[in-house]
Design a protein around this motif. Sequence first.
Motif, PDB file in Angstrom:
ATOM      1  N   UNK A  54      84.561  71.822  11.559  1.00  0.00           N
ATOM      2  CA  UNK A  54      83.855  72.226  12.771  1.00  0.00           C
ATOM      3  C   UNK A  54      84.221  71.302  13.921  1.00  0.00           C
ATOM      4  N   UNK A  55      84.572  71.913  15.047  1.00  0.00           N
ATOM      5  CA  UNK A  55      84.699  71.170  16.288  1.00  0.00           C
ATOM      6  C   UNK A  55      83.327  71.278  16.942  1.00  0.00           C
ATOM      7  N   UNK A  56      82.746  70.163  17.288  1.00  0.00           N
ATOM      8  CA  UNK A  56      81.385  70.156  17.830  1.00  0.00           C
ATOM      9  C   UNK A  56      81.372  69.562  19.230  1.00  0.00           C
ATOM     10  N   UNK A  57      80.787  70.321  20.159  1.00  0.00           N
ATOM     11  CA  UNK A  57      80.583  69.865  21.532  1.00  0.00           C
ATOM     12  C   UNK A  57      79.078  69.809  21.741  1.00  0.00           C
ATOM     13  N   UNK A  58      78.589  68.651  22.179  1.00  0.00           N
ATOM     14  CA  UNK A  58      77.150  68.444  22.327  1.00  0.00           C
ATOM     15  C   UNK A  58      76.812  67.964  23.729  1.00  0.00           C
ATOM     16  N   UNK A  59      75.581  68.213  24.123  1.00  0.00           N
ATOM     17  CA  UNK A  59      75.122  67.727  25.403  1.00  0.00           C
ATOM     18  C   UNK A  59      73.614  67.644  25.437  1.00  0.00           C
ATOM     19  N   UNK A  60      73.105  67.070  26.508  1.00  0.00           N
ATOM     20  CA  UNK A  60      71.666  66.950  26.669  1.00  0.00           C
ATOM     21  C   UNK A  60      71.287  67.281  28.104  1.00  0.00           C
ATOM     22  N   UNK A  61      70.073  67.775  28.270  1.00  0.00           N
ATOM     23  CA  UNK A  61      69.593  68.186  29.587  1.00  0.00           C
ATOM     24  C   UNK A  61      69.264  66.953  30.424  1.00  0.00           C
ATOM     25  N   UNK A  62      69.823  66.908  31.625  1.00  0.00           N
ATOM     26  CA  UNK A  62      69.443  65.852  32.567  1.00  0.00           C
ATOM     27  C   UNK A  62      68.465  66.401  33.603  1.00  0.00           C
ATOM     28  N   UNK A  63      68.305  67.726  33.575  1.00  0.00           N
ATOM     29  CA  UNK A  63      67.339  68.389  34.441  1.00  0.00           C
ATOM     30  C   UNK A  63      67.051  69.760  33.844  1.00  0.00           C
ATOM     31  N   UNK A  64      65.824  70.229  33.996  1.00  0.00           N
ATOM     32  CA  UNK A  64      65.480  71.563  33.520  1.00  0.00           C
ATOM     33  C   UNK A  64      65.226  71.617  32.026  1.00  0.00           C
ATOM     34  N   UNK A  65      65.214  72.848  31.508  1.00  0.00           N
ATOM     35  CA  UNK A  65      64.816  73.122  30.135  1.00  0.00           C
ATOM     36  C   UNK A  65      65.813  74.106  29.515  1.00  0.00           C
ATOM     37  N   UNK A  66      66.384  73.736  28.386  1.00  0.00           N
ATOM     38  CA  UNK A  66      67.355  74.596  27.708  1.00  0.00           C
ATOM     39  C   UNK A  66      66.719  75.937  27.346  1.00  0.00           C
ATOM     40  N   UNK A  67      65.496  75.902  26.849  1.00  0.00           N
ATOM     41  CA  UNK A  67      64.805  77.119  26.433  1.00  0.00           C
ATOM     42  C   UNK A  67      64.614  78.099  27.592  1.00  0.00           C
ATOM     43  N   UNK A  68      64.379  77.582  28.768  1.00  0.00           N
ATOM     44  CA  UNK A  68      64.189  78.437  29.944  1.00  0.00           C
ATOM     45  C   UNK A  68      65.514  78.799  30.610  1.00  0.00           C
ATOM     46  N   UNK A  69      66.608  78.287  30.057  1.00  0.00           N
ATOM     47  CA  UNK A  69      67.970  78.555  30.552  1.00  0.00           C
ATOM     48  C   UNK A  69      68.178  78.078  31.987  1.00  0.00           C
ATOM     49  N   UNK A  70      67.445  77.041  32.398  1.00  0.00           N
ATOM     50  CA  UNK A  70      67.629  76.482  33.729  1.00  0.00           C
ATOM     51  C   UNK A  70      68.071  75.019  33.677  1.00  0.00           C
ATOM     52  N   UNK A  71      68.543  74.597  32.520  1.00  0.00           N
ATOM     53  CA  UNK A  71      68.920  73.200  32.324  1.00  0.00           C
ATOM     54  C   UNK A  71      70.283  72.889  32.944  1.00  0.00           C
ATOM     55  N   UNK A  72      70.397  71.648  33.376  1.00  0.00           N
ATOM     56  CA  UNK A  72      71.679  71.076  33.753  1.00  0.00           C
ATOM     57  C   UNK A  72      72.043  70.140  32.607  1.00  0.00           C
ATOM     58  N   UNK A  73      73.204  70.363  32.010  1.00  0.00           N
ATOM     59  CA  UNK A  73      73.614  69.657  30.793  1.00  0.00           C
ATOM     60  C   UNK A  73      74.673  68.615  31.099  1.00  0.00           C
ATOM     61  N   UNK A  74      74.530  67.450  30.464  1.00  0.00           N
ATOM     62  CA  UNK A  74      75.577  66.429  30.497  1.00  0.00           C
ATOM     63  C   UNK A  74      76.191  66.388  29.102  1.00  0.00           C
ATOM     64  N   UNK A  75      77.493  66.629  29.031  1.00  0.00           N
ATOM     65  CA  UNK A  75      78.183  66.672  27.740  1.00  0.00           C
ATOM     66  C   UNK A  75      78.554  65.274  27.263  1.00  0.00           C
ATOM     67  N   UNK A  76      78.617  65.126  25.944  1.00  0.00           N
ATOM     68  CA  UNK A  76      79.029  63.863  25.335  1.00  0.00           C
ATOM     69  C   UNK A  76      80.346  64.078  24.584  1.00  0.00           C
ATOM     70  N   UNK A  77      80.859  63.035  23.982  1.00  0.00           N
ATOM     71  CA  UNK A  77      82.161  63.057  23.320  1.00  0.00           C
ATOM     72  C   UNK A  77      82.199  64.088  22.183  1.00  0.00           C
TER      73      UNK A  77
END
Length: 121
Positions: A54-77
């Motif tokens: 598996x190639x895995x790309x991950x990130x976390x919300x720096x603003x907003x909510x993933x569930x509400x689909x209004x998040x701004x995501x910052x990706x990691x390695x």
Amino acid sequence: MRFENTGIEDTVIDVQVLDHVTANLAFIRAGQWDYERVTYDYKIGSNEKNITYYIRVQGYAIDGDVDKRNAVIKLITPLLGKHYYPHGVEYGEEENFPESVVERANTLLAKLSEELQYYKK
């Protein structure tokens, strides 16, 4: 296995755009998210018994909510993992990955990085 300096890590992007771009490259988010994090996986089959990569790309919300689909995501390695059925996925540096799988991952991550450049915040 970590893929350093891909141009993906530290990318800041809207989750809806990220969902679209990753889906176009056959990454699956499925149920791999919570309110603050997202994970996209690209499955690579193997001739090895009970092994899948598996190639895995991950990130976390720096603003907003993933569930509400209004998040701004910052990706990691990005990572490359080896799934041992039925035990789970291992991402450790001590894992051995076939050269063809590593090359495929590099090619796919380069395509993803290129696509993300159009949408970076």
